[in-house]
Design a protein around this motif. Structure first.
Motif, PDB file in Angstrom:
ATOM      1  N   LEU A  89      33.729  46.401  34.142  1.00  0.00           N
ATOM      2  CA  LEU A  89      34.215  45.094  34.602  1.00  0.00           C
ATOM      3  C   LEU A  89      35.723  45.141  34.751  1.00  0.00           C
ATOM      4  N   GLU A  90      36.235  44.455  35.758  1.00  0.00           N
ATOM      5  CA  GLU A  90      37.661  44.224  35.835  1.00  0.00           C
ATOM      6  C   GLU A  90      37.877  42.830  35.279  1.00  0.00           C
ATOM      7  N   ILE A  91      38.713  42.740  34.277  1.00  0.00           N
ATOM      8  CA  ILE A  91      38.959  41.445  33.639  1.00  0.00           C
ATOM      9  C   ILE A  91      40.257  40.913  34.236  1.00  0.00           C
ATOM     10  N   VAL A  93      43.015  37.825  34.567  1.00  0.00           N
ATOM     11  CA  VAL A  93      43.529  36.601  33.950  1.00  0.00           C
ATOM     12  C   VAL A  93      44.548  36.008  34.905  1.00  0.00           C
ATOM     13  N   ARG A  94      44.432  34.705  35.131  1.00  0.00           N
ATOM     14  CA  ARG A  94      45.332  34.043  36.090  1.00  0.00           C
ATOM     15  C   ARG A  94      46.054  32.874  35.427  1.00  0.00           C
ATOM     16  N   ASN A  95      47.356  32.795  35.702  1.00  0.00           N
ATOM     17  CA  ASN A  95      48.156  31.666  35.238  1.00  0.00           C
ATOM     18  C   ASN A  95      48.556  30.748  36.390  1.00  0.00           C
ATOM     19  N   ALA A  98      46.730  32.571  43.203  1.00  0.00           N
ATOM     20  CA  ALA A  98      47.213  33.578  44.160  1.00  0.00           C
ATOM     21  C   ALA A  98      45.998  34.379  44.629  1.00  0.00           C
ATOM     22  N   GLY A  99      46.231  35.214  45.652  1.00  0.00           N
ATOM     23  CA  GLY A  99      45.232  36.184  46.082  1.00  0.00           C
ATOM     24  C   GLY A  99      43.859  35.600  46.331  1.00  0.00           C
ATOM     25  N   SER A 100      42.866  36.270  45.765  1.00  0.00           N
ATOM     26  CA  SER A 100      41.479  35.896  46.078  1.00  0.00           C
ATOM     27  C   SER A 100      41.128  34.502  45.561  1.00  0.00           C
ATOM     28  N   LEU A 101      41.758  34.059  44.482  1.00  0.00           N
ATOM     29  CA  LEU A 101      41.449  32.707  43.975  1.00  0.00           C
ATOM     30  C   LEU A 101      41.926  31.657  44.974  1.00  0.00           C
ATOM     31  N   GLY A 128      33.092  46.650  46.753  1.00  0.00           N
ATOM     32  CA  GLY A 128      34.353  45.900  46.821  1.00  0.00           C
ATOM     33  C   GLY A 128      34.605  45.068  45.568  1.00  0.00           C
ATOM     34  N   ASP A 129      34.180  45.560  44.419  1.00  0.00           N
ATOM     35  CA  ASP A 129      34.413  44.888  43.121  1.00  0.00           C
ATOM     36  C   ASP A 129      34.085  43.390  43.170  1.00  0.00           C
ATOM     37  N   PRO A 130      32.812  43.037  43.363  1.00  0.00           N
ATOM     38  CA  PRO A 130      32.481  41.615  43.525  1.00  0.00           C
ATOM     39  C   PRO A 130      32.663  40.795  42.242  1.00  0.00           C
ATOM     40  N   VAL A 174      51.963  35.981  37.274  1.00  0.00           N
ATOM     41  CA  VAL A 174      51.035  35.129  38.035  1.00  0.00           C
ATOM     42  C   VAL A 174      49.598  35.451  37.644  1.00  0.00           C
ATOM     43  N   ASP A 175      49.262  36.733  37.667  1.00  0.00           N
ATOM     44  CA  ASP A 175      47.918  37.164  37.254  1.00  0.00           C
ATOM     45  C   ASP A 175      47.949  38.660  36.954  1.00  0.00           C
ATOM     46  N   PHE A 176      46.898  39.162  36.380  1.00  0.00           N
ATOM     47  CA  PHE A 176      46.797  40.603  36.126  1.00  0.00           C
ATOM     48  C   PHE A 176      45.345  40.977  35.880  1.00  0.00           C
ATOM     49  N   LYS A 177      45.120  42.280  35.930  1.00  0.00           N
ATOM     50  CA  LYS A 177      43.780  42.825  35.673  1.00  0.00           C
ATOM     51  C   LYS A 177      43.859  43.842  34.539  1.00  0.00           C
ATOM     52  N   ILE A 178      42.910  43.795  33.624  1.00  0.00           N
ATOM     53  CA  ILE A 178      42.813  44.878  32.637  1.00  0.00           C
ATOM     54  C   ILE A 178      41.384  45.416  32.623  1.00  0.00           C
ATOM     55  N   ASP A 200      50.960  47.710  39.424  1.00  0.00           N
ATOM     56  CA  ASP A 200      49.859  47.929  40.372  1.00  0.00           C
ATOM     57  C   ASP A 200      48.746  46.904  40.155  1.00  0.00           C
ATOM     58  N   SER A 201      48.645  46.392  38.938  1.00  0.00           N
ATOM     59  CA  SER A 201      47.501  45.521  38.627  1.00  0.00           C
ATOM     60  C   SER A 201      47.953  44.151  38.128  1.00  0.00           C
ATOM     61  N   MET A 202      49.131  43.733  38.576  1.00  0.00           N
ATOM     62  CA  MET A 202      49.649  42.403  38.189  1.00  0.00           C
ATOM     63  C   MET A 202      50.262  41.751  39.409  1.00  0.00           C
ATOM     64  N   ARG A 203      50.456  40.451  39.324  1.00  0.00           N
ATOM     65  CA  ARG A 203      51.367  39.796  40.273  1.00  0.00           C
ATOM     66  C   ARG A 203      52.560  39.295  39.486  1.00  0.00           C
ATOM     67  N   LEU A 204      53.739  39.742  39.912  1.00  0.00           N
ATOM     68  CA  LEU A 204      54.991  39.408  39.225  1.00  0.00           C
ATOM     69  C   LEU A 204      55.939  38.804  40.242  1.00  0.00           C
ATOM     70  N   PHE A 218      53.561  46.308  48.653  1.00  0.00           N
ATOM     71  CA  PHE A 218      52.878  47.320  49.470  1.00  0.00           C
ATOM     72  C   PHE A 218      51.785  46.684  50.332  1.00  0.00           C
ATOM     73  N   ARG A 219      50.962  45.839  49.703  1.00  0.00           N
ATOM     74  CA  ARG A 219      49.859  45.223  50.449  1.00  0.00           C
ATOM     75  C   ARG A 219      50.371  44.475  51.681  1.00  0.00           C
ATOM     76  N   GLN A 220      51.492  43.759  51.503  1.00  0.00           N
ATOM     77  CA  GLN A 220      51.982  42.876  52.573  1.00  0.00           C
ATOM     78  C   GLN A 220      53.205  43.436  53.299  1.00  0.00           C
TER      79      GLN A 220
HETATM   80  O1  CDP Z   1      44.546  41.318  44.924  1.00  0.00           O
HETATM   81  P1  CDP Z   1      43.414  40.484  45.483  1.00  0.00           P
HETATM   82  O2  CDP Z   1      43.832  39.229  46.151  1.00  0.00           O
HETATM   83  O3  CDP Z   1      42.423  41.311  46.265  1.00  0.00           O
HETATM   84  O4  CDP Z   1      42.564  40.112  44.212  1.00  0.00           O
HETATM   85  P2  CDP Z   1      42.800  39.043  43.078  1.00  0.00           P
HETATM   86  O5  CDP Z   1      41.429  38.759  42.583  1.00  0.00           O
HETATM   87  O6  CDP Z   1      43.626  37.891  43.515  1.00  0.00           O
HETATM   88  O7  CDP Z   1      43.595  39.882  41.986  1.00  0.00           O
HETATM   89  C1  CDP Z   1      44.018  39.295  40.774  1.00  0.00           C
HETATM   90  C2  CDP Z   1      44.911  40.269  40.040  1.00  0.00           C
HETATM   91  O8  CDP Z   1      44.148  41.410  39.632  1.00  0.00           O
HETATM   92  C3  CDP Z   1      46.043  40.833  40.897  1.00  0.00           C
HETATM   93  O9  CDP Z   1      47.191  40.974  40.078  1.00  0.00           O
HETATM   94  C4  CDP Z   1      45.549  42.179  41.359  1.00  0.00           C
HETATM   95  O10 CDP Z   1      46.620  43.086  41.538  1.00  0.00           O
HETATM   96  C5  CDP Z   1      44.670  42.578  40.180  1.00  0.00           C
HETATM   97  N1  CDP Z   1      43.552  43.432  40.635  1.00  0.00           N
HETATM   98  C6  CDP Z   1      43.566  44.792  40.391  1.00  0.00           C
HETATM   99  O11 CDP Z   1      44.491  45.290  39.759  1.00  0.00           O
HETATM  100  N2  CDP Z   1      42.536  45.587  40.813  1.00  0.00           N
HETATM  101  C7  CDP Z   1      41.495  45.077  41.470  1.00  0.00           C
HETATM  102  N3  CDP Z   1      40.511  45.874  41.867  1.00  0.00           N
HETATM  103  C8  CDP Z   1      41.455  43.679  41.720  1.00  0.00           C
HETATM  104  C9  CDP Z   1      42.500  42.889  41.292  1.00  0.00           C
END
Ligand code: CDP
Length: 253
Positions: A89-91, A93-95, A98-101, A128-130, A174-178, A200-204, A218-220
């Protein structure tokens, strides 16, 4: 480096067998991927920065009693970690939204959330990590109810720690994944924070300017990713103020 047996190669890291049973060497590559690896590049210096930053965050967590897999950094790109069974699982946490939310729920990016929101995605690149719910997790046996209670507690402690740390240097978390792993001490199993904790796995976002200092650069295509990560490392005191990666990365003394 002595020849080591490769266990696994992912998008940003390679895992090698460690020197002792139950240990793994985690090697940080310079590869960057986004949108489930549809966008790819090699960003010189990224692996060195993430190795350092992950060491910094994990060491801090270990110190305040949040268990992680981190044992010690070995060199510029490698760290020794405890082997763990990764829960698939990708956990997240969002404060702030942003992004997919934001996309999913139509909430403007940057909107503060009334409380931290914990989400779970099933780790499967092909799918695609649903996003999944606790119902899926229980039904498919990915984690028990006790595990889920522990995972939420760990995730929220990591959130408080990282949010405070970032706030201190003018950055909004903003958010992160662990990712969480299972380890066994004799008959007891416990959960620890595994994988990596890095930009790589946070939004700052810079608190004043809103400038992005994470993988969204990088993404944008917002600029130089190494510059952004270097700024995070510099503010946190992870790198000497004089360090520079231009014209050739020379990041760590
Ligand atoms: O980044 P995206 O909009 O695709 O997904 P998100 O669900 O908004 O991502 C939330 C947070 O988890 C962001 O900080 C992503 O960088 C991180 N994330 C990640 O590190 N790896 C993934 N496979 C999915 C999200």
């Amino acid at each position: 480096m002595a020849r080591r047996k490769k266990i696994y190669e992912g998008k940003a890291k390679i895992l090698y067998e460690g020197p002792e049973p139950g240990t793994i060497v985690q090697y940080f590559k310079d590869d960057a991927t986004a949108f489930n690896a549809q966008k790819k590049d090699v960003i010189e210096g990224k692996g060195v920065l993430n190795n350092r930053l992950s060491e910094f965050f994990m060491t801090g967590l270990n110190t305040i009693g949040v268990p992680t897999h981190f044992i010690k950094r070995l060199n510029m790109r490698e760290q020794l970690v405890r082997a763990a069974e990764i829960i698939p699982l990708e956990i997240i946490v969002r404060n702030f939204a942003a992004g997919s939310l934001s996309k999913r729920l139509g909430i403007e990016e940057g909107t503060p959330l009334p409380r931290p929101i914990v989400e779970y995605c099933y780790k499967d690149d092909k799918l695609g990590d649903p996003l999944v719910t606790e119902e899926h997790i229980a039904a498919f046996g990915w984690a028990s109810q006790q595990d889920m209670d522990d995972i939420v507690a760990l995730a929220l402690r990591v959130n408080d720690y990282l949010s405070g740390l970032m706030y201190g240097v003018g950055i909004r978390l903003v958010d992160f994944k662990i990712e969480i792993g299972r380890v066994y001490d004799g008959d007891f199993q416990r959960l620890i924070v595994a994988d990596e904790i890095s930009p790589d796995s946070m939004r700052l976002w810079d608190m004043e300017s809103g400038q992005k200092l994470d993988k969204d650069v990088f993404r944008q295509d917002l600029g130089n990713l190494t510059d952004a990560y270097t700024e995070v490392a510099r503010r946190l005191g992870v790198m000497p103020k004089t360090a520079t990666h231009a014209p050739k990365p020379k990041l760590i003394n």
